[in-house]
Design an enzyme around this catalytic site. Sequence first.
Site, mmCIF file in Angstrom:
data_model
loop_
_atom_site.group_PDB
_atom_site.id
_atom_site.type_symbol
_atom_site.label_atom_id
_atom_site.label_comp_id
_atom_site.label_asym_id
_atom_site.label_seq_id
_atom_site.Cartn_x
_atom_site.Cartn_y
_atom_site.Cartn_z
ATOM 1 N N ASN A 52 -42.351 17.840 -30.692
ATOM 2 C CA ASN A 52 -42.514 18.350 -29.402
ATOM 3 C C ASN A 52 -43.878 17.585 -28.889
ATOM 4 O O ASN A 52 -43.922 17.415 -27.429
ATOM 5 C CB ASN A 52 -43.114 19.795 -29.280
ATOM 6 C CG ASN A 52 -44.059 20.355 -30.072
ATOM 7 O OD1 ASN A 52 -44.268 19.798 -31.391
ATOM 8 N ND2 ASN A 52 -44.539 21.509 -30.254
ATOM 9 N N SER A 70 -41.494 23.963 -38.704
ATOM 10 C CA SER A 70 -41.009 25.280 -38.601
ATOM 11 C C SER A 70 -41.283 26.050 -40.133
ATOM 12 O O SER A 70 -41.734 25.291 -41.083
ATOM 13 C CB SER A 70 -39.215 25.164 -38.654
ATOM 14 O OG SER A 70 -38.828 24.770 -39.922
ATOM 15 N N VAL A 71 -41.168 27.461 -39.959
ATOM 16 C CA VAL A 71 -41.474 28.151 -41.085
ATOM 17 C C VAL A 71 -40.556 27.773 -42.352
ATOM 18 O O VAL A 71 -41.004 27.656 -43.287
ATOM 19 C CB VAL A 71 -41.394 29.738 -40.930
ATOM 20 C CG1 VAL A 71 -41.731 30.445 -41.950
ATOM 21 C CG2 VAL A 71 -42.631 29.967 -39.797
ATOM 22 N N THR A 128 -38.996 25.077 -43.037
ATOM 23 C CA THR A 128 -39.289 23.651 -43.527
ATOM 24 C C THR A 128 -40.797 23.816 -44.467
ATOM 25 O O THR A 128 -40.883 23.209 -45.346
ATOM 26 C CB THR A 128 -39.375 22.706 -42.463
ATOM 27 O OG1 THR A 128 -37.906 22.631 -41.948
ATOM 28 C CG2 THR A 128 -39.765 21.092 -43.193
ATOM 29 N N GLY A 129 -41.658 24.506 -43.750
ATOM 30 C CA GLY A 129 -42.787 24.737 -44.521
ATOM 31 C C GLY A 129 -42.669 25.520 -45.835
ATOM 32 O O GLY A 129 -43.604 24.792 -46.563
ATOM 33 N N GLU A 173 -49.232 23.789 -40.203
ATOM 34 C CA GLU A 173 -49.086 24.697 -38.874
ATOM 35 C C GLU A 173 -47.953 24.821 -38.545
ATOM 36 O O GLU A 173 -47.060 23.972 -38.127
ATOM 37 C CB GLU A 173 -49.805 23.546 -37.883
ATOM 38 C CG GLU A 173 -50.514 24.496 -36.852
ATOM 39 C CD GLU A 173 -49.776 24.061 -35.484
ATOM 40 O OE1 GLU A 173 -48.849 24.929 -35.047
ATOM 41 O OE2 GLU A 173 -49.811 23.057 -34.873
ATOM 42 N N CYS A 182 -45.351 25.920 -30.426
ATOM 43 C CA CYS A 182 -45.516 26.941 -31.677
ATOM 44 C C CYS A 182 -46.606 27.969 -30.956
ATOM 45 O O CYS A 182 -46.622 29.006 -31.501
ATOM 46 C CB CYS A 182 -45.767 26.426 -32.949
ATOM 47 S SG CYS A 182 -47.293 25.188 -32.722
ATOM 48 N N GLU A 210 -56.970 23.181 -38.405
ATOM 49 C CA GLU A 210 -57.419 21.932 -37.839
ATOM 50 C C GLU A 210 -58.350 21.897 -36.609
ATOM 51 O O GLU A 210 -58.678 23.184 -36.222
ATOM 52 C CB GLU A 210 -55.875 21.354 -36.925
ATOM 53 C CG GLU A 210 -54.857 21.160 -38.063
ATOM 54 C CD GLU A 210 -53.528 20.454 -37.302
ATOM 55 O OE1 GLU A 210 -53.313 20.319 -36.100
ATOM 56 O OE2 GLU A 210 -52.794 19.844 -37.902
#
Length: 498
Positions: free
Chosen positions: A169, A244-245, A247-248, A266, A301, A479
């Site tokens: 994004n 994404s959650v 993938t995290g 993040e 997000c 961050e």
Amino acid sequence: MRPNEPRPAEAPKEPIRLEQPIDGRMLIDGELVESAGGGWLESSNPATEGYIGRVPDGNAADIDRAVAAAEKAQLAWAALSVEQRAACLNGFGDAILARSDELLAAEVSDSGNPAAFMLGDIRASVARLRYLAGLGNELQGATIPVDPGKLHLTLREPYGVVGRITAFNHPIAMAVHGLAGPLITGNTVVLKPSEQCPLSSAILGEIARDALPPGVLNIVSGGRAAGDALVRHPRVKRLSFVGSVGTGLAIQRAAAESAVKHISLELGGKNPFIVFPDAPIDKVAAAAVTGMNFSWQGQSCSSTSRLFLHEDIHDAVLARIVEIVEAIKVGDPCDWDTRMGAIVSKAQLERVEGFIRSAQDEGARLVAGGERPRGPGFDKGYWMRPTVFANVTQDMRIAREEIFGPVLSVLRWSDFDQVIEMANSVEYGLSGAVWTGDLSNALRTVKALKSGYLWVNDVASHPRAVPFGGFKNSGIGRERGLSELASFTEEKSVGIVI
């Protein structure tokens, strides 16, 4: 910029266009190279579906080469003074701005995001790069008085090689400003950009080749194979991921199979915006539209996608929101006057459409959007009008799951404890907003909300010095500011007999 602000005065009048398809390369050890496997990733413009370029489809062998180059360069890079590293990064920032027109054309064509907003992304990413570079000397150790015969102190040292994986994004912004923390603290980096919007990373590689020492930054484009290899690489001890959650969670599992690693994530958000009855109607309505990030087609997000309106002002605020949303100019992302562009891919559009159908099936009331724009320019591409649903209840999918699209859910509330329970009932906890003129209401609400970043009487602002990150499944780590710098170092304790 906010959704209906005019384009920057210095912006050109003509639309920004990609003059020819990009034939990109990866950056490894200061050289622009193709993938060891010979494969390519092709990109198409989400507004037109036309071909706009390609980058190498990196694999495990490419990641291994990049990590080896980063390891080779790291000791010399860390041996430089903070001022010397900062000078390199500032020169890198100057070079990025010098090619901002090329980067902008690639970003707009690859992501579908409007030019006016992506220009701001590029400039903000360089500003943050420079800010963190200048902050490097503020990251200090400590002396600890334990007993008079000994001196105890702590040192901050780099991890070595840092792996960073970015989302689609904000492609160039996430790539550039995410490099400052690890590089100024003496690490070297292997960057894997999103396979959905990789073209600007090829230009960034060309810039870095000339602006940074070989191996300090390596860029490996590619899909899941490259990302998985980077996550699992045993000599990458620090990982940073935005996405994404799901993938995290996969990254946490995969990383742990090869070594103990420090990971910052993040991830997604289903962020609440709680409005009290004393809030000004026009300001709240404008803030609700801004916080939804329609300027990025809702693909953010931190979008405040769940709007909790107190019943006393619910109808008035909702009516004003509909007026603002229906005035947003949806169209060609290359046009400087466009305020909302195309969704990034066909798959993402289909996901958004699925949520819209689900909301209607479950009884939500569609009050704006919900369909493809009509007219010239919309016969191809992945389009959706900015969409607002009323009569949303917390058991509906659109109130619980992250859509990552231009869909705002409006819920009604009257009881404070109930609205807090609804706001906290999802798996996410990234950000949120509260609007009220009562300081007591503001403070008790921000204390009760389980989110990592909260606004009061504001929305969508992200100062460079303020830590940003999520609670619950929205991530781990922070961050921005000194928190970000510290996270890219390990703390070493030293005891000295004197």
